[in-house]
Design a protein around this motif. Structure first.
Motif, PDB file in Angstrom:
ATOM      1  N   ASP A   1       7.090   7.115  -6.729  1.00  0.00           N
ATOM      2  CA  ASP A   1       6.302   6.193  -7.534  1.00  0.00           C
ATOM      3  C   ASP A   1       7.196   5.350  -8.444  1.00  0.00           C
ATOM      4  OD1 ASP A   1       6.894   8.611  -8.913  1.00  0.00           O
ATOM      5  OD2 ASP A   1       5.490   8.029 -10.478  1.00  0.00           O
TER       6      ASP A   1
ATOM      7  N   ALA B   1      -3.210  -3.621 -13.636  1.00  0.00           N
ATOM      8  CA  ALA B   1      -3.382  -2.618 -12.595  1.00  0.00           C
ATOM      9  C   ALA B   1      -4.498  -3.019 -11.635  1.00  0.00           C
ATOM     10  CB  ALA B   1      -3.676  -1.257 -13.222  1.00  0.00           C
ATOM     11  N   ASP B   2      -5.589  -3.552 -12.168  1.00  0.00           N
ATOM     12  CA  ASP B   2      -6.699  -3.975 -11.315  1.00  0.00           C
ATOM     13  C   ASP B   2      -6.258  -5.105 -10.373  1.00  0.00           C
ATOM     14  OD1 ASP B   2      -8.314  -2.115 -12.519  1.00  0.00           O
ATOM     15  OD2 ASP B   2      -9.296  -3.548 -13.873  1.00  0.00           O
TER      16      ASP B   2
ATOM     17  N   PHE C   1      -1.651  -2.856  -3.690  1.00  0.00           N
ATOM     18  CA  PHE C   1      -0.808  -1.776  -4.189  1.00  0.00           C
ATOM     19  C   PHE C   1      -1.656  -0.548  -4.513  1.00  0.00           C
ATOM     20  CE2 PHE C   1       1.775  -5.494  -4.884  1.00  0.00           C
ATOM     21  CZ  PHE C   1       3.072  -5.054  -4.704  1.00  0.00           C
ATOM     22  N   THR C   2      -1.012   0.618  -4.404  1.00  0.00           N
ATOM     23  CA  THR C   2      -1.655   1.872  -4.793  1.00  0.00           C
ATOM     24  C   THR C   2      -1.372   2.114  -6.269  1.00  0.00           C
ATOM     25  OG1 THR C   2      -1.368   2.780  -2.568  1.00  0.00           O
ATOM     26  CG2 THR C   2      -1.766   4.344  -4.364  1.00  0.00           C
ATOM     27  N   ILE C   3      -2.400   2.322  -7.054  1.00  0.00           N
ATOM     28  CA  ILE C   3      -2.243   2.472  -8.498  1.00  0.00           C
ATOM     29  C   ILE C   3      -2.270   3.954  -8.876  1.00  0.00           C
ATOM     30  CG2 ILE C   3      -3.175   1.860 -10.764  1.00  0.00           C
ATOM     31  CD1 ILE C   3      -2.041  -0.467  -9.147  1.00  0.00           C
TER      32      ILE C   3
ATOM     33  N   LYS D   1      -4.016  -3.731  -7.663  1.00  0.00           N
ATOM     34  CA  LYS D   1      -4.828  -3.005  -6.673  1.00  0.00           C
ATOM     35  C   LYS D   1      -5.486  -3.982  -5.714  1.00  0.00           C
ATOM     36  CE  LYS D   1      -8.481   0.470  -6.262  1.00  0.00           C
ATOM     37  NZ  LYS D   1      -9.436   1.342  -7.016  1.00  0.00           N
TER      38      LYS D   1
ATOM     39  N   ALA E   1       0.814  -1.220   0.000  1.00  0.00           N
ATOM     40  CA  ALA E   1       0.000   0.000   0.000  1.00  0.00           C
ATOM     41  C   ALA E   1       0.846   1.268   0.000  1.00  0.00           C
ATOM     42  CB  ALA E   1      -0.930  -0.007   1.216  1.00  0.00           C
TER      43      ALA E   1
ATOM     44  N   THR F   1       3.262   3.363  -4.888  1.00  0.00           N
ATOM     45  CA  THR F   1       2.394   3.800  -5.983  1.00  0.00           C
ATOM     46  C   THR F   1       2.971   3.289  -7.291  1.00  0.00           C
ATOM     47  OG1 THR F   1       1.719   5.800  -4.790  1.00  0.00           O
ATOM     48  CG2 THR F   1       1.423   5.790  -7.191  1.00  0.00           C
TER      49      THR F   1
END
Length: 208
Positions: free
Chosen positions: A172, A110-111, A118-120, A114, A90, A93
């Motif tokens: 990031d 990415a989905d 993880f922070t996208i 998440k 978390a 990014t």
């Protein structure tokens, strides 16, 4: 028969002057060679046994393999094979970019990331500098500070990635999906890899 003729010679040999037949038995050279070889082997075994005894009394009871390496080395308390990574998914990014001709790959990855905590950040196609130019499963791109942290955490989710640093000042990280990418690593395997980063195996003591 002459008085100088040895008994049993039957008069075949006669001693004349100061010469007489040799009565000594011929030497058995084979026995001499065998005895010499046996002596060398005995000396060699004796020396090897001495070395083994010395090793027993100086090896602190450690067992050895046939190659002489210790097999029961004990771990050093507090030491680890690699630095402990305390970052959580978390806290990272991730910008996900697609460098392949397959559409929708960045969004699906990415989905899934998440869903794994993880922070996208940004999601889209890779820039021209990387589009269709990443042959591996993925390229991790970020600042030098991400090498021992974010790269290691994100690398547990995508097997076969390479990494590269740039001049960004932010924390990031870019995940650029490459030609060899098919899917994220299975979640159980990824979770096990994350746990290993948080608690690395201790370093064995001695020379193994």
């Amino acid at each position: 028969m002459s008085m100088l003729t040895p008994p049993g010679m039957g008069g075949k040999y006669r001693i004349t002057g100061d010469r007489y037949p040799r009565m000594r038995r011929p030497r058995n050279r084979r026995r001499i060679v065998v005895a010499a070889v046996a002596a060398v082997v005995a000396l060699g075994l004796g020396g090897w046994g001495t070395v083994q005894l010395i090793d027993v009394f100086t090896g602190d009871g450690d067992t050895t393999t046939t190659a002489g390496r210790k097999t029961d080395c004990k771990p050093v308390p507090g030491a680890s094979a690699q630095p402990v990574v305390t970052l959580k998914p978390a806290q990272i990014t991730v910008n996900v970019y697609n460098a392949t001709p397959r559409g929708g790959l960045a969004k699906s990855a990415a989905d899934e990331l998440k869903a794994r905590g993880f922070t996208i950040g940004k999601v889209g196609n890779a820039t021209a500098a990387y589009d269709k130019k990443v042959p591996s499963a993925g390229l991790l791109l970020g600042s030098p500070t991400a090498v021992k942290g974010s790269f290691q955490i994100l690398g547990t989710q995508v097997k076969g990635t390479t990494s590269k640093t740039d001049t960004r000042r932010t924390a990031d990280v870019d995940l650029i999906l490459g030609t060899a990418f098919t899917a994220l690593a299975p979640k159980p395997a990824a979770d096990a890899a994350l746990a290993a980063l948080a608690k690395p195996a201790p370093v064995p003591s001695g020379k193994c």
